[in-house]
Write a protein that holds these residues in place. Structure first.
Motif, mmCIF file in Angstrom:
data_model
loop_
_atom_site.group_PDB
_atom_site.id
_atom_site.type_symbol
_atom_site.label_atom_id
_atom_site.label_comp_id
_atom_site.label_asym_id
_atom_site.label_seq_id
_atom_site.Cartn_x
_atom_site.Cartn_y
_atom_site.Cartn_z
ATOM 1 N N MET A 105 0.847 -1.177 0.000
ATOM 2 C CA MET A 105 0.000 0.000 0.000
ATOM 3 C C MET A 105 0.887 1.233 0.000
ATOM 4 O O MET A 105 1.916 1.262 0.675
ATOM 5 N N TYR A 106 0.507 2.213 -0.791
ATOM 6 C CA TYR A 106 1.216 3.495 -0.784
ATOM 7 C C TYR A 106 0.220 4.567 -0.362
ATOM 8 O O TYR A 106 -0.879 4.666 -0.919
ATOM 9 N N ILE A 107 0.601 5.362 0.628
ATOM 10 C CA ILE A 107 -0.254 6.462 1.077
ATOM 11 C C ILE A 107 0.537 7.757 0.981
ATOM 12 O O ILE A 107 1.700 7.826 1.377
ATOM 13 N N THR A 108 -0.078 8.757 0.401
ATOM 14 C CA THR A 108 0.548 10.072 0.331
ATOM 15 C C THR A 108 -0.186 11.013 1.274
ATOM 16 O O THR A 108 -1.426 11.042 1.306
ATOM 17 N N ILE A 109 0.586 11.759 2.062
ATOM 18 C CA ILE A 109 0.030 12.704 3.019
ATOM 19 C C ILE A 109 0.637 14.060 2.711
ATOM 20 O O ILE A 109 1.821 14.301 2.962
ATOM 21 N N GLY A 110 -0.160 14.914 2.114
ATOM 22 C CA GLY A 110 0.317 16.227 1.706
ATOM 23 C C GLY A 110 -0.828 17.213 1.722
ATOM 24 O O GLY A 110 -1.510 17.356 2.740
ATOM 25 N N THR A 111 -1.081 17.848 0.586
ATOM 26 C CA THR A 111 -2.236 18.746 0.486
ATOM 27 C C THR A 111 -3.518 17.996 0.784
ATOM 28 O O THR A 111 -4.457 18.523 1.377
ATOM 29 N N GLY A 112 -3.556 16.747 0.352
ATOM 30 C CA GLY A 112 -4.643 15.831 0.689
ATOM 31 C C GLY A 112 -4.047 14.530 1.178
ATOM 32 O O GLY A 112 -2.837 14.418 1.374
ATOM 33 N N VAL A 113 -4.906 13.542 1.373
ATOM 34 C CA VAL A 113 -4.461 12.202 1.744
ATOM 35 C C VAL A 113 -5.120 11.217 0.798
ATOM 36 O O VAL A 113 -6.335 11.240 0.598
ATOM 37 N N GLY A 114 -4.306 10.362 0.208
ATOM 38 C CA GLY A 114 -4.827 9.342 -0.689
ATOM 39 C C GLY A 114 -3.965 8.110 -0.614
ATOM 40 O O GLY A 114 -2.813 8.163 -0.164
ATOM 41 N N ALA A 115 -4.501 6.972 -1.055
ATOM 42 C CA ALA A 115 -3.746 5.725 -0.972
ATOM 43 C C ALA A 115 -4.132 4.796 -2.102
ATOM 44 O O ALA A 115 -5.251 4.837 -2.624
ATOM 45 N N GLY A 116 -3.172 3.959 -2.478
ATOM 46 C CA GLY A 116 -3.405 2.918 -3.467
ATOM 47 C C GLY A 116 -2.905 1.589 -2.934
ATOM 48 O O GLY A 116 -2.098 1.533 -1.995
ATOM 49 N N PHE A 117 -3.381 0.502 -3.526
ATOM 50 C CA PHE A 117 -3.032 -0.840 -3.081
ATOM 51 C C PHE A 117 -2.749 -1.714 -4.299
ATOM 52 O O PHE A 117 -3.536 -1.731 -5.261
ATOM 53 N N VAL A 118 -1.611 -2.407 -4.263
ATOM 54 C CA VAL A 118 -1.227 -3.313 -5.343
ATOM 55 C C VAL A 118 -1.001 -4.694 -4.761
ATOM 56 O O VAL A 118 -0.333 -4.852 -3.736
ATOM 57 N N LYS A 119 -1.574 -5.698 -5.409
ATOM 58 C CA LYS A 119 -1.346 -7.092 -5.014
ATOM 59 C C LYS A 119 -1.080 -7.909 -6.267
ATOM 60 O O LYS A 119 -1.814 -7.804 -7.257
ATOM 61 N N ASP A 120 -0.026 -8.712 -6.212
ATOM 62 C CA ASP A 120 0.345 -9.563 -7.340
ATOM 63 C C ASP A 120 0.438 -8.764 -8.643
ATOM 64 O O ASP A 120 -0.041 -9.182 -9.695
#
Length: 286
Positions: free
Chosen positions: A125-140
């Motif tokens: 999982m990658y989460i960015t915390i800056g002007t906003g907060v968002g995240a993505g998830f990669v599996k296989d």
């Protein structure tokens, strides 16, 4: 073979031309303006490069349902001039090559998964915390999408006892974005995060809320690695604070062998978004 990549952010578009080995051949940064003005500069950059495909990691929300009539369209963004703009269709039309589009955080997660801090695991999982907060998830090696892309920056967390801060999110006030984003920290303290002392107790509060969110993500997704980036995380002292709070809140319910490896910083030097967009570009070529 040359491929194109765009990290299409709300503040700037980072455009890059790369070869199949991720070596950058040319690059430019375009300030995000009105759609027609921004894309005119995008065309001007790519016209001198014979790219075979283009990958885009874009700010959102964006429609990623391939069965939808508005697939690839930016939806309910606070950037009013971009609301309901058919980004995918316009880029296909003006660039004239196959185009793949995803969210900026999904692209960043894919970049770190294939070439950065998560290349040794099967899920991340990658989460960015800056002007906003968002995240993505990669599996296989696959980016997760459901009815739409995840909006993990808007989950609710339990407020700390005595915390009267209402939050800064215009939709949910004290969701995780409303509590730990750059604007939230500035609204809470009256000071930009970069100017706050590392000893200020506000960082303990921020770390606690981030840790709460990470525990929730861990319980739902069980990623093998969580990577945290973004402008707020330039405050490197946050990482150990977050890890300490994470262990405390999780309370050994799930066994995490090495929390320092489990919760980590990106390795791609702020290029994870554009490198992930390049990966999207390669994928549509097969």
């Amino acid at each position: 073979m040359l491929i194109g990549a765009i990290e299409a952010g709300g503040t700037k578009f980072v455009c890059s031309v790369m070869d199949e080995f991720n070596e950058t051949k040319d690059r430019c940064v375009i300030q995000t303006q009105k759609p027609e003005d921004t894309l005119a500069e995008v065309v001007d950059f790519f016209k001198d490069h014979p790219i075979e495909s283009l990958g885009v990691g874009a700010f959102g929300p964006i429609d990623l349902n391939v069965k939808s009539d508005t697939y690839g369209t930016i939806k309910n963004t606070p950037k009013k001039e971009w609301k309901d703009f058919p980004l995918l269709d316009e880029l296909k039309r003006i660039i004239g090559v196959p185009v793949a589009v995803d969210t900026d955080v999904n692209a960043a997660c894919l970049g770190e998964f294939r070439f950065g801090a998560a290349e040794d695991v099967d899920s991340a999982m990658y989460i960015t915390i800056g002007t906003g907060v968002g995240a993505g998830f990669v599996k296989d090696d696959e980016v997760f999408k459901g009815v739409t892309h995840p909006e993990m920056g808007h989950i609710k967390v339990k407020k700390m006892d005595g915390d009267t801060f209402r939050g800064s999110c215009p939709y949910h006030e004290d969701c995780i974005e409303g509590l730990v984003s750059g604007p939230a920290i500035e609204k809470r303290t009256g000071i930009k995060g970069a100017d706050i002392s590392v000893d200020d107790p506000v960082w303990e509060t921020v770390a606690h809320y981030i840790a709460e969110a990470l525990v929730n993500y861990t319980l739902v997704l069980c990623p093998e690695r969580i990577i945290i980036g973004g402008g707020v995380m330039k405050q490197a002292h946050l990482y150990p604070l977050i890890r300490t709070e994470f262990k405390k809140i999780l309370n050994d319910y799930i066994e995490i062998d090495d929390v320092e490896t489990y919760i980590t910083a990106p390795l791609l030097n702020d290029d994870q978004g554009v490198i992930g967009a390049a990966a999207l570009s390669k994928d549509i070529r097969g």
